[in-house]
Design a protein around this motif. Structure first.
Motif, mmCIF file in Angstrom:
data_model
loop_
_atom_site.group_PDB
_atom_site.id
_atom_site.type_symbol
_atom_site.label_atom_id
_atom_site.label_comp_id
_atom_site.label_asym_id
_atom_site.label_seq_id
_atom_site.Cartn_x
_atom_site.Cartn_y
_atom_site.Cartn_z
ATOM 1 N N PRO A 1 0.830 -1.210 0.000
ATOM 2 C CA PRO A 1 0.000 0.000 0.000
ATOM 3 C C PRO A 1 0.867 1.264 0.000
ATOM 4 C CG PRO A 1 -0.653 -1.496 1.765
ATOM 5 C CD PRO A 1 0.563 -2.071 1.135
ATOM 6 N N ALA A 2 0.450 2.265 -0.754
ATOM 7 C CA ALA A 2 1.258 3.464 -0.939
ATOM 8 C C ALA A 2 1.158 4.435 0.222
ATOM 9 C CB ALA A 2 0.845 4.164 -2.225
ATOM 10 N N GLY A 3 0.142 4.356 1.013
ATOM 11 C CA GLY A 3 -0.042 5.301 2.106
ATOM 12 C C GLY A 3 -1.027 6.377 1.724
ATOM 13 N N PRO A 4 -1.084 7.440 2.531
ATOM 14 C CA PRO A 4 -2.045 8.514 2.247
ATOM 15 C C PRO A 4 -1.766 9.186 0.901
ATOM 16 C CG PRO A 4 -0.929 8.873 4.355
ATOM 17 C CD PRO A 4 -0.319 7.682 3.731
ATOM 18 N N VAL A 5 -2.833 9.567 0.241
ATOM 19 C CA VAL A 5 -2.734 10.154 -1.096
ATOM 20 C C VAL A 5 -3.406 11.517 -1.090
ATOM 21 C CG1 VAL A 5 -3.430 9.865 -3.503
ATOM 22 C CG2 VAL A 5 -2.693 7.896 -2.186
ATOM 23 N N TRP B 1 -6.465 16.722 -11.507
ATOM 24 C CA TRP B 1 -5.982 15.523 -12.186
ATOM 25 C C TRP B 1 -4.747 14.949 -11.511
ATOM 26 C CZ3 TRP B 1 -1.006 16.073 -13.778
ATOM 27 C CH2 TRP B 1 -0.535 17.377 -13.912
ATOM 28 N N LEU B 2 -4.150 15.678 -10.578
ATOM 29 C CA LEU B 2 -2.907 15.257 -9.927
ATOM 30 C C LEU B 2 -3.208 14.388 -8.711
ATOM 31 C CD1 LEU B 2 0.198 15.584 -9.768
ATOM 32 C CD2 LEU B 2 -0.219 17.487 -8.236
ATOM 33 N N THR B 3 -2.604 13.217 -8.661
ATOM 34 C CA THR B 3 -2.696 12.320 -7.516
ATOM 35 C C THR B 3 -1.278 11.961 -7.110
ATOM 36 O OG1 THR B 3 -4.766 11.414 -8.331
ATOM 37 C CG2 THR B 3 -3.602 10.140 -6.670
ATOM 38 N N THR C 1 1.335 10.692 -3.556
ATOM 39 C CA THR C 1 1.393 10.264 -2.163
ATOM 40 C C THR C 1 1.990 11.383 -1.322
ATOM 41 O OG1 THR C 1 3.568 9.257 -2.386
ATOM 42 C CG2 THR C 1 1.660 7.834 -2.785
ATOM 43 N N VAL C 2 1.645 11.394 -0.055
ATOM 44 C CA VAL C 2 2.137 12.428 0.849
ATOM 45 C C VAL C 2 3.663 12.349 0.959
ATOM 46 C CG1 VAL C 2 2.085 13.242 3.242
ATOM 47 C CG2 VAL C 2 -0.025 12.576 2.105
ATOM 48 N N ALA C 3 4.201 11.139 1.013
ATOM 49 C CA ALA C 3 5.654 10.981 1.120
ATOM 50 C C ALA C 3 6.362 11.596 -0.090
ATOM 51 C CB ALA C 3 6.014 9.511 1.249
ATOM 52 N N ASN C 4 5.860 11.347 -1.291
ATOM 53 C CA ASN C 4 6.473 11.926 -2.486
ATOM 54 C C ASN C 4 6.314 13.443 -2.503
ATOM 55 O OD1 ASN C 4 7.404 9.529 -3.494
ATOM 56 N ND2 ASN C 4 5.634 9.197 -4.799
ATOM 57 N N LEU C 5 5.192 13.944 -2.052
ATOM 58 C CA LEU C 5 4.975 15.391 -2.001
ATOM 59 C C LEU C 5 5.959 16.054 -1.044
ATOM 60 C CD1 LEU C 5 3.231 17.733 -2.986
ATOM 61 C CD2 LEU C 5 1.693 17.269 -1.081
#
Length: 57
Positions: free
Chosen positions: A13-17, A22-24, A26-30
């Motif tokens: 699971p990727a975690g919170p999104v 149109w942009l999705t 993950t919080v970690a990537n942000l």
């Protein structure tokens, strides 16, 4: 044996999104992207250290 392989190949699971239009992302990537932008801006704005007097030729 095959069931162990199939269980290990399931996606994590990727975690919170965060979704914005149109942009999705993950919080970690942000967070990583925002930190890279902050470091880049600081690198542009902070002056280089001046050379010491004994290093000037």
């Amino acid at each position: 044996m095959i069931t162990q392989f199939l269980a290990a190949s399931q996606p994590v699971p990727a975690g919170p999104v965060v979704q914005w239009g149109w942009l999705t992302i993950t919080v970690a990537n942000l967070v990583v992207i925002l930190l890279m932008v902050v470091v880049f801006v600081l690198a542009l704005l902070l002056p280089f250290p001046a050379p010491r007097e004994d290093e000037v030729q």
